[in-house]
Design an enzyme around this catalytic site. Structure first.
Site, PDB file in Angstrom:
ATOM      1  N   ASP A  30       2.954  -7.577   5.216  1.00  0.00           N
ATOM      2  CA  ASP A  30       1.739  -7.400   4.413  1.00  0.00           C
ATOM      3  C   ASP A  30       1.802  -8.328   3.196  1.00  0.00           C
ATOM      4  OD1 ASP A  30      -0.557  -6.463   3.229  1.00  0.00           O
ATOM      5  OD2 ASP A  30       0.003  -4.351   3.297  1.00  0.00           O
ATOM      6  N   HIS A 237       3.207  -5.954  -0.061  1.00  0.00           N
ATOM      7  CA  HIS A 237       2.011  -5.659  -0.837  1.00  0.00           C
ATOM      8  C   HIS A 237       2.424  -4.960  -2.142  1.00  0.00           C
ATOM      9  CE1 HIS A 237      -1.965  -4.070  -1.839  1.00  0.00           C
ATOM     10  NE2 HIS A 237      -2.504  -4.701  -0.807  1.00  0.00           N
TER      11      HIS A 237
END
Length: 495
Positions: A30, A237
């Site tokens: 991510d 993330h």
């Protein structure tokens, strides 16, 4: 020994199961940039397991996502279709479009039920499909992965960990919880359709993901079921997080710690595949959903030599690491510097290798990578003599690549309030000579003018087939954020 006897013997050998078609594992990071892996040139982040995967298979240097931001990218990978076709966009113009770029806890939209996902397609061949990790393709009215998207099992989060701030956000993981994160309850952890923890405990999340993924593969193997595992990490993330045993390991700080914990998880999964005796029967893909979130500063990643990052249609927003491992079939130590690959190609490749006829009632933008993986030919996205690739932001075409040439019709940072800049003629770059898209070319030069002519024809071609799906990201209801127990303020354990 005859072929049939040999195959029967392999089936009967402890720990070795042969299916008619391979298993598939997608390992998706991510917000990881092109420059965040040691095998792609990072000097401070150690990713030995991902590097070993590249050594055992093929590493692509010109691979792209279907979008430069999370929800549309993930939907495009699962369906093989550009997000504009599936409706995972807002349809709003600047500046309202800044608010509706991914699925939020208040979104009533989702990946449409009529879309054919990889799990749906594989069901026709008896595959068992599991998602471990982040979904981010809707949660309301049947949009969870085990509802109408075809997955048989899910353990994970419905969206990113900044959409409802988890415990420890303030100071422990990254920086104070943003105001928008306080709009929603803490992010829930699901098993299938049930919330089992809210807010999620990030300290133990990656280890739990890894255990769940290995157990899913083991169960399918024990039952002699071919499987599709989509392992969708929340790292790297923001808010960045890592388990205590990885804290302080990397000289790159918390970002490096998080990347190295994900790498450790990938090593455990690959080792489990090997130990089960199914390595030669399992195709493993690794990539990231989009480029690094460079606006996060030291908490964001690196796009390496490329301009821009997450959210933008510069190379840094959409060009990603991409590795494929399939021992015994894909030759090791390959570096593919010529093919233009896409995460959308995973859909077409999986169907091709599993013997599933692709749907003919819709446009599929992904292309099978089978020939490239087997050394039998290129990835065929040819248009008038060279491969073509389209860079959309929401429902608008911002840029087109044809061979080494790239035309930007609209430019804009990934995030921020800057007004989109329209270019006529478009900004033209030769990506073979200018990876950073720093020096626009003179469109009056013959080679550049010829390339622009073909690119304009490519634009006309894509527009002739484009039927945008109804936008899903602009549908909101502030009363639908998941809550395990309102009387406890959406706090449910155990932790």
């Amino acid at each position: 020994m005859g072929t049939c006897s040999y195959l029967i013997a392999l089936v009967l050998l402890p720990g070795h199961v042969v299916f008619g078609a391979p298993n598939f594992v997608v390992l998706l990071a991510d917000d990881m940039g092109y420059g965040d892996l040691s095998s792609y040139g990072n000097p401070t982040i150690k990713t030995p397991n991902i590097d070993q995967m590249a050594h055992e298979g093929i590493k692509f240097t010109q691979a792209y996502t279907g979008s430069s931001i999370c929800s549309p990218s993930r939907g495009s990978m699962l369906t093989g279709r550009l997000p504009i076709r599936t409706g995972i966009y807002s349809g709003f113009d600047y500046p309202v479009d800044l608010l509706f770029r991914v699925f939020l806890p208040w979104n009533t939209g989702g990946l449409p039920e009529e879309e054919i996902t990889i799990p749906k397609a594989l069901r026709t061949k008896g595959y068992r499909s599991g998602l471990v990790g982040k979904w981010h393709c809707g949660h309301y009215n049947g949009s969870l992965p085990t509802q109408h998207s075809g997955f048989d099992y899910w353990f994970g989060l419905p969206w990113s960990q900044d959409e409802g701030c988890p415990p420890g956000y303030n100071g422990t993981y990254a920086k104070p919880c943003p105001k928008e994160g306080e709009l929603w309850p803490g992010i829930p952890l699901y098993r299938n359709d049930e919330i089992i923890q809210q807010p999620v405990n990030l300290d133990t999340l990656t280890d739990r993901y890894t255990d769940e993924a290995i157990q899913f593969m083991q169960n399918a193997t024990n039952n002699q079921e071919p499987f599709f595992l989509y392992m969708a990490y929340d790292q790297v993330h923001t808010p960045l997080f890592t388990s205590p045993r990885f804290a302080g390991r990397s000289t790159r700080g918390l970002f490096g710690d998080a990347a190295q914990e994900m790498d450790d998880s990938i090593g455990r999964i690959l080792a489990a595949i090997d130990a089960m005796g199914i390595a030669n029967d399992t195709v493993v893909f690794f990539s990231s959903d989009n480029g690094p979130w460079i606006e996060q500063g030291v908490n964001g990643g690196s796009a390496g030599p490329f301009q821009g990052g997450k959210g933008s249609t510069w190379e840094g927003g959409m060009r990603e690491p991409f590795i494929v491992r399939w021992p015994g079939t894909v030759a090791p130590t390959q570096v593919d510097t010529t093919n233009i690959a896409s995460l959308m190609d995973i859909f077409s490749t999986v169907l091709d290798l599993a013997g599933v006829t692709p749907p003919t009632d819709r446009v599929i933008d992904g292309v099978s990578m089978k020939n490239a993986l087997l050394g039998q030919g290129p990835i065929d996205r040819n248009f008038q003599g060279a491969p073509v690739y389209y860079y959309y932001r929401d429902d608008k075409l911002y840029a087109v690549r044809w061979g080494p040439w790239k035309a930007h019709f609209v430019t804009r940072p990934g995030f921020g309030k800057e007004v989109p800049v329209h270019h006529d003629p478009p900004l033209m770059f030769n990506l073979n000579e200018d990876l950073g898209e720093a020096w626009p070319l003179d469109v009056s030069e013959p080679d550049v003018a010829n390339a622009l002519t073909v690119i304009k024809a490519a634009v006309a071609h894509i527009e002739s087939t484009m039927v945008p799906g109804p936008p899903q990201l602009n549908r909101l209801d502030d009363k639908i954020a998941p809550c395990c127990n309102k009387s406890s303020n959406c706090y449910c354990g155990p932790w």
